[in-house]
Structure formats: C-alpha cells, structure tokens
Design a protein around this motif. Structure first.
Motif, PDB file in Angstrom:
ATOM      1  N   THR A  73      70.063  47.778  47.028  1.00  0.00           N
ATOM      2  CA  THR A  73      70.352  49.210  47.065  1.00  0.00           C
ATOM      3  C   THR A  73      71.388  49.575  48.117  1.00  0.00           C
ATOM      4  OG1 THR A  73      68.488  49.568  48.579  1.00  0.00           O
ATOM      5  CG2 THR A  73      68.065  49.805  46.204  1.00  0.00           C
ATOM      6  N   SER A  74      71.426  48.833  49.220  1.00  0.00           N
ATOM      7  CA  SER A  74      72.383  49.139  50.287  1.00  0.00           C
ATOM      8  C   SER A  74      72.404  48.014  51.293  1.00  0.00           C
ATOM      9  CB  SER A  74      72.007  50.453  50.994  1.00  0.00           C
ATOM     10  OG  SER A  74      70.774  50.305  51.675  1.00  0.00           O
ATOM     11  N   GLY A  75      73.382  48.067  52.188  1.00  0.00           N
ATOM     12  CA  GLY A  75      73.423  47.149  53.316  1.00  0.00           C
ATOM     13  C   GLY A  75      72.631  47.741  54.474  1.00  0.00           C
ATOM     14  N   GLU A  76      72.020  46.869  55.271  1.00  0.00           N
ATOM     15  CA  GLU A  76      71.243  47.340  56.407  1.00  0.00           C
ATOM     16  C   GLU A  76      72.170  47.669  57.568  1.00  0.00           C
ATOM     17  OE1 GLU A  76      68.298  48.124  56.808  1.00  0.00           O
ATOM     18  OE2 GLU A  76      67.028  47.105  55.353  1.00  0.00           O
ATOM     19  N   PRO A  77      71.851  48.720  58.354  1.00  0.00           N
ATOM     20  CA  PRO A  77      72.693  49.078  59.487  1.00  0.00           C
ATOM     21  C   PRO A  77      72.580  48.120  60.656  1.00  0.00           C
ATOM     22  CG  PRO A  77      70.761  50.483  59.411  1.00  0.00           C
ATOM     23  CD  PRO A  77      70.753  49.660  58.152  1.00  0.00           C
ATOM     24  N   ILE A  78      71.490  47.335  60.728  1.00  0.00           N
ATOM     25  CA  ILE A  78      71.291  46.405  61.836  1.00  0.00           C
ATOM     26  C   ILE A  78      71.156  45.008  61.285  1.00  0.00           C
ATOM     27  CG2 ILE A  78      69.803  45.747  63.746  1.00  0.00           C
ATOM     28  CD1 ILE A  78      68.931  48.665  63.918  1.00  0.00           C
ATOM     29  N   GLY A  79      72.007  44.098  61.761  1.00  0.00           N
ATOM     30  CA  GLY A  79      71.980  42.754  61.226  1.00  0.00           C
ATOM     31  C   GLY A  79      71.710  41.692  62.263  1.00  0.00           C
ATOM     32  N   ASP A  80      71.094  42.077  63.404  1.00  0.00           N
ATOM     33  CA  ASP A  80      70.853  41.130  64.475  1.00  0.00           C
ATOM     34  C   ASP A  80      69.405  40.644  64.414  1.00  0.00           C
ATOM     35  OD1 ASP A  80      73.370  41.893  65.194  1.00  0.00           O
ATOM     36  OD2 ASP A  80      72.710  43.274  66.757  1.00  0.00           O
ATOM     37  N   PRO A  81      69.156  39.411  63.975  1.00  0.00           N
ATOM     38  CA  PRO A  81      67.781  38.983  63.690  1.00  0.00           C
ATOM     39  C   PRO A  81      66.852  38.969  64.892  1.00  0.00           C
ATOM     40  CG  PRO A  81      69.334  37.167  63.455  1.00  0.00           C
ATOM     41  CD  PRO A  81      70.146  38.410  63.583  1.00  0.00           C
ATOM     42  N   LEU A  82      67.319  38.540  66.080  1.00  0.00           N
ATOM     43  CA  LEU A  82      66.435  38.548  67.233  1.00  0.00           C
ATOM     44  C   LEU A  82      66.096  39.971  67.653  1.00  0.00           C
ATOM     45  CD1 LEU A  82      67.673  35.639  69.531  1.00  0.00           C
ATOM     46  CD2 LEU A  82      65.520  35.806  68.279  1.00  0.00           C
ATOM     47  N   TYR A  83      67.028  40.883  67.469  1.00  0.00           N
ATOM     48  CA  TYR A  83      66.754  42.287  67.754  1.00  0.00           C
ATOM     49  C   TYR A  83      65.605  42.792  66.885  1.00  0.00           C
ATOM     50  CZ  TYR A  83      67.222  47.353  67.496  1.00  0.00           C
ATOM     51  OH  TYR A  83      66.960  48.692  67.473  1.00  0.00           O
ATOM     52  N   LEU A  84      65.635  42.452  65.602  1.00  0.00           N
ATOM     53  CA  LEU A  84      64.561  42.866  64.705  1.00  0.00           C
ATOM     54  C   LEU A  84      63.228  42.250  65.118  1.00  0.00           C
ATOM     55  CD1 LEU A  84      66.379  42.599  61.252  1.00  0.00           C
ATOM     56  CD2 LEU A  84      65.841  44.681  62.515  1.00  0.00           C
ATOM     57  N   LEU A  85      63.278  41.029  65.627  1.00  0.00           N
ATOM     58  CA  LEU A  85      62.061  40.328  66.021  1.00  0.00           C
ATOM     59  C   LEU A  85      61.418  40.971  67.249  1.00  0.00           C
ATOM     60  CD1 LEU A  85      60.511  37.748  65.090  1.00  0.00           C
ATOM     61  CD2 LEU A  85      61.777  36.515  66.858  1.00  0.00           C
ATOM     62  N   LEU A  86      62.247  41.484  68.177  1.00  0.00           N
ATOM     63  CA  LEU A  86      61.745  41.964  69.464  1.00  0.00           C
ATOM     64  C   LEU A  86      61.770  43.481  69.617  1.00  0.00           C
ATOM     65  CD1 LEU A  86      63.495  39.276  71.709  1.00  0.00           C
ATOM     66  CD2 LEU A  86      61.118  39.301  70.937  1.00  0.00           C
ATOM     67  N   PRO A 108      73.694  34.527  61.186  1.00  0.00           N
ATOM     68  CA  PRO A 108      73.200  35.799  60.649  1.00  0.00           C
ATOM     69  C   PRO A 108      73.743  36.057  59.247  1.00  0.00           C
ATOM     70  CG  PRO A 108      74.021  36.064  62.887  1.00  0.00           C
ATOM     71  CD  PRO A 108      74.455  34.708  62.434  1.00  0.00           C
ATOM     72  N   LYS A 109      72.873  36.534  58.405  1.00  0.00           N
ATOM     73  CA  LYS A 109      73.278  36.922  57.060  1.00  0.00           C
ATOM     74  C   LYS A 109      73.675  38.394  57.054  1.00  0.00           C
ATOM     75  CE  LYS A 109      70.000  33.728  54.841  1.00  0.00           C
ATOM     76  NZ  LYS A 109      68.820  33.635  53.944  1.00  0.00           N
ATOM     77  N   PHE A 110      74.380  38.791  56.024  1.00  0.00           N
ATOM     78  CA  PHE A 110      74.602  40.212  55.793  1.00  0.00           C
ATOM     79  C   PHE A 110      73.287  40.786  55.269  1.00  0.00           C
ATOM     80  CE2 PHE A 110      75.715  43.669  52.819  1.00  0.00           C
ATOM     81  CZ  PHE A 110      76.263  44.554  53.743  1.00  0.00           C
ATOM     82  N   GLN A 111      72.702  41.705  56.020  1.00  0.00           N
ATOM     83  CA  GLN A 111      71.379  42.231  55.670  1.00  0.00           C
ATOM     84  C   GLN A 111      71.478  43.256  54.542  1.00  0.00           C
ATOM     85  OE1 GLN A 111      68.519  41.088  57.117  1.00  0.00           O
ATOM     86  NE2 GLN A 111      69.765  39.643  58.280  1.00  0.00           N
ATOM     87  N   VAL A 112      70.602  43.143  53.568  1.00  0.00           N
ATOM     88  CA  VAL A 112      70.596  44.078  52.440  1.00  0.00           C
ATOM     89  C   VAL A 112      69.207  44.671  52.255  1.00  0.00           C
ATOM     90  CG1 VAL A 112      72.487  42.929  51.228  1.00  0.00           C
ATOM     91  CG2 VAL A 112      70.125  42.234  50.772  1.00  0.00           C
ATOM     92  N   SER A 113      69.172  45.876  51.688  1.00  0.00           N
ATOM     93  CA  SER A 113      67.913  46.503  51.287  1.00  0.00           C
ATOM     94  C   SER A 113      67.736  46.299  49.793  1.00  0.00           C
ATOM     95  CB  SER A 113      67.938  47.998  51.607  1.00  0.00           C
ATOM     96  OG  SER A 113      67.991  48.215  52.990  1.00  0.00           O
ATOM     97  N   ARG A 114      66.514  46.046  49.390  1.00  0.00           N
ATOM     98  CA  ARG A 114      66.217  45.835  47.969  1.00  0.00           C
ATOM     99  C   ARG A 114      65.125  46.798  47.514  1.00  0.00           C
ATOM    100  NH1 ARG A 114      68.353  40.911  46.103  1.00  0.00           N
ATOM    101  NH2 ARG A 114      69.138  39.546  47.776  1.00  0.00           N
ATOM    102  N   ASN A 115      65.182  47.174  46.245  1.00  0.00           N
ATOM    103  CA  ASN A 115      64.128  48.013  45.672  1.00  0.00           C
ATOM    104  C   ASN A 115      62.967  47.139  45.209  1.00  0.00           C
ATOM    105  OD1 ASN A 115      64.943  46.875  43.210  1.00  0.00           O
ATOM    106  ND2 ASN A 115      66.281  48.613  42.727  1.00  0.00           N
ATOM    107  N   GLU A 116      61.954  47.758  44.624  1.00  0.00           N
ATOM    108  CA  GLU A 116      60.765  47.015  44.212  1.00  0.00           C
ATOM    109  C   GLU A 116      61.056  45.970  43.151  1.00  0.00           C
ATOM    110  OE1 GLU A 116      57.854  49.833  43.025  1.00  0.00           O
ATOM    111  OE2 GLU A 116      57.494  50.587  45.061  1.00  0.00           O
ATOM    112  N   GLN A 117      62.124  46.172  42.395  1.00  0.00           N
ATOM    113  CA  GLN A 117      62.509  45.200  41.368  1.00  0.00           C
ATOM    114  C   GLN A 117      63.378  44.077  41.928  1.00  0.00           C
ATOM    115  OE1 GLN A 117      62.856  48.693  40.813  1.00  0.00           O
ATOM    116  NE2 GLN A 117      60.781  48.554  39.945  1.00  0.00           N
ATOM    117  N   GLY A 118      63.702  44.166  43.219  1.00  0.00           N
ATOM    118  CA  GLY A 118      64.520  43.143  43.843  1.00  0.00           C
ATOM    119  C   GLY A 118      66.003  43.429  43.808  1.00  0.00           C
ATOM    120  N   GLY A 119      66.381  44.566  43.239  1.00  0.00           N
ATOM    121  CA  GLY A 119      67.791  44.920  43.191  1.00  0.00           C
ATOM    122  C   GLY A 119      68.285  45.413  44.532  1.00  0.00           C
TER     123      GLY A 119
END
Length: 424
Positions: A106-119, A93-104
C-alpha cells in the motif's frame, strides 16, 4: 526467517505497537563479539544497575507498549534481543513497505532503520532514558554499530539494491527516493546508470552517494554571496530558535537549546558564552535524503570536534512511538555529533557553528575538511553514514538574520539554497 528467528513488526491503528519475536526452531547460541560486549556491559557485576534498568525498561513499556516474547527458547529477554540485533547487523536495510491484509503493498514506510524499530519502545521509558545515556552502554553499543558499518561497506551489503518489492530500486522505492528531490539517475552520480543497482558496490556507497555537478547549484548566485546563509544539508526544517541560553533545562514540548551542552564546552566555556542570545536553525534528514554536509558560508575552518554521545536516548512522552524523532532538539546536546566552527569571511556573520548529529544507527559522523582550510558556499564538510540524522547551525547574538518565507517547519529544502539574508 533467519537462523530460526522471525522478527515481526506491525503498527496498530488504535493501540500500541506489538513487537513479537517468534521462534520455530532453536537459534544458534553463539553471539557476535560485539553483542557479547554489549551484554557484558549490561550484566557486569561492577554496574548491576544497567541490568536493572534494562529489565525496568521492558516492564515500563507495558501495557501501553506491549512487548510479547512468544515461545522463548533463550535464557532471557536480553539474550533474545541481542540475538535479534546480531541478525540485523549482518544484513543490509531493506526498503520498508506497508501491506494490506491480502499482502498487497500500500505504501512505503517512513522509517527504515531496523535497530531503531527494535529499540523505539524501550527508549520511551524512564528506565530507557537512563540506560541509553549510560557511557559504558553506549561504548559497547558503538562497537556493535561500527561492526554493522563495516558490513555495510562490504560488497555483501548491496543485496537490497535491487528492484524487488523490498528493494531500493523498486518502482515504489524509486518514487520515494525521487519525491521532491528529482529523478534518481538525473541527480545522483551512479557508477553504472544502466544497472539495476546503479553500480553501487555496497549499501554505504549508495547511502553516501554524491549529487552530479549542477544538480544542486548555489541558488541564486548573488553578487555578494557573503550576505546569505545557505542550506548545509538536504533536509526538512525542524525549527528556528533565538535568544538561546548558555544553560537550560529540557522538557519535551519546548526543548529549549542549551548552548553549553550542545558545544560540550567542558574546559573552556568562553566559546559557549560567545553564542549566548544567538540563533539556532535545525533540520532533519530522512533515510531517503542525500547525506553529505556542505558549507553554509564562505570562510575558514577554525576548529573541529567529534563528541561521543548517545545513539538511542530520548525524552519519554505519553505517545509510545517515535520518542527519538520527537527529541531531536535535545539530541543536539546528547547524541554523538560532529561540531565544525567556521569563521565566515563576512565579519558581520563571524563564527558559524555546524553540528551534525548522529541519531540512532548513525555511529559515524565523518568530517572531510581540515582545520585552517578555506571553504566556499557549497563545499563539502563531511557526511553521515547510515541512519536518521539531524543538523543545526548556530549564530552569535549580533548576527541579524532574516529567514526566507519558505523556511518553515516540515518543509523539505534542497541543499545549497539560501536560508536567510544577513541584515547589516
């Protein structure tokens, strides 16, 4: 992009999450043994209902939860999903980040579990509720999760323990890990504090890291420690409940506790009966927390149980996202969990039950104590391996607890601090 597949997850502010699986070239047809077992569990002729539930879960997730499969090249939605799962379980698992439209960033995501996001969206459907509670489905899913667990214990899995944007030791990653907990190098045992990855040889070694001696002292240290209940996990308070019933029905908003189901007392319900009318304290752990459990009292280990259960089952609700997180109270009776009974030295406390609940990716609840062994406040009981998780403490009806004022919902509390005083 991994072997022809690119998984994009993006959250919309005013609409549902759109989950896109795009392909630009034909991916490999081979599937891992574990994914094939999961597929067989779903499409088996002896249980054709599972395939129907799977298809219905996709249908029921639209239109509010729109799941779009673009440029599909595989035979079915199930085949596509399983290939995506195969890609996840051979990556750390990577450290999940949020990006703006320019790709910058903006913050870290509160949920970093990839299978959780998938299901997540599938779990928030009536069909998903039945599918993810099915024993055969969960047995096959556990095999897949166990294979991921083995990968996360290998040296290959430490490749996200770096200081890149999506590395756990990036500036934002460290700020997230430090937030309310302390400076990483100051509080955790690191094999090599000077290395970027702090010397952790695998993702699992990083996730199950220990505190340094003295980082979480027993505070305060009263003359009579037996008259306090201490925090068993570094966690965020979910709720406190009193007057718990032996049997109760769950509904989403209230989610009362059913002691019979929490303790899985199939053969002898006298154990459950001894806690009727008692108290439950529950708190949850994020992926950023410390994941080892510690004894809340001085006492002796009476019994240990590992209860198989669900991994992604949830109570559906109107909000399409986060059903598993909302269902934490219910998961104490449904999810895979470790149950440890501790006979407290203080007879006014009696037996205290610790339940470690493995939510989502957590397929292993590891107990490190043995029946008959003595424990002191703060002694290790066990640990979770990767994923989000929750835990509960259960007390009998005659135990009079006065919780401290800081024990309030959504408050993040350090392990080993007192939660409540025992009133005599």
């Amino acid at each position: 992009m991994v072997d022809g597949f690119q998984l994009n997850l993006r959250f919309m502010k005013h609409s549902s999450m759109i989950f896109c699986i795009r392909t630009t070239q034909r991916g490999p047809e081979l599937m891992s043994r574990q994914s094939k077992s999961l597929k067989d569990a779903i499409i088996s002729s002896s249980d054709i209902g599972l395939l129907n539930l799977f298809e219905k879960a996709f249908i029921q997730s639209a239109p509010e939860n729109r799941i779009h499969f673009i440029a599909m090249v595989l035979d079915s939605r199930l085949q596509q999903l399983l290939h995506c799962m195969d890609k996840i379980v051979v990556a750390a698992p990577k450290f999940q980040v949020s990006r703006n439209e320019q790709g910058g960033i903006t913050s870290g995501e509160p949920i970093g579990d990839p299978l959780y996001l998938l299901l997540d969206l599938l779990s928030n459907t009536a069909a998903g509720y039945d599918l993810f509670r099915n024993t055969r489905f969960n047995d096959a899913l556990k095999a897949l999760l166990d294979s991921w667990g083995k990968y996360l214990q290998s040296s290959k899995s430490n490749n996200t323990l770096n200081n890149s944007d999506e590395g756990w030791f990036s500036k934002l990653g460290l700020e997230t890990l430090d937030n309310g907990r302390g400076i990483f190098n100051d509080i955790y045992e690191c094999p090599d504090e000077t290395a970027v990855n702090r010397g952790f040889t695998s993702w699992d070694a990083f996730f199950t890291r220990k505190f340094k001696p003295g980082a979480r002292p027993i505070q305060p240290q009263p003359d009579l420690p037996n008259f306090f209940i201490y925090n068993a996990c570094e966690s965020t308070v979910l709720r406190k409940a009193t007057g718990i019933k032996e049997h109760d029905q769950f509904w989403l908003k209230g989610q009362p506790y059913s002691i019979y189901d929490m303790l899985a007392t199939i053969q002898d319900d006298r154990v459950a009966q001894s806690f009727i009318g008692g108290t439950v304290y529950q708190a949850f752990l994020s992926p950023y927390d410390y994941h080892r459990w510690h004894s809340p009292v001085n006492g002796t280990i009476r019994e240990i149980q590992i209860i198989p259960g669900t991994y992604y089952a949830a109570l559906p609700a109107v909000d399409p996202r986060g059903a598993i997180i909302r269902s934490q109270a219910w998961l104490t009776q449904a999810a895979t969990r470790a149950i440890i009974y501790i006979d407290a030295d203080n007879k006014d406390v009696g037996c205290v039950v610790f339940i470690g609940v493995g939510m989502v990716e957590v397929s292993t609840c590891q107990v490190t104590v043995k029946v008959g062994g003595g424990v002191k406040v703060g002694d290790e009981l066990g640990m979770f391996h990767f994923g989000g998780s929750t835990h509960a403490l259960i007390f009998g009806p005659d135990v009079k607890l006065k919780f401290f004022d800081y024990v309030q919902p959504n408050e993040h509390l350090h392990v080993n601090i007192p939660l409540a005083a025992v009133e005599i």
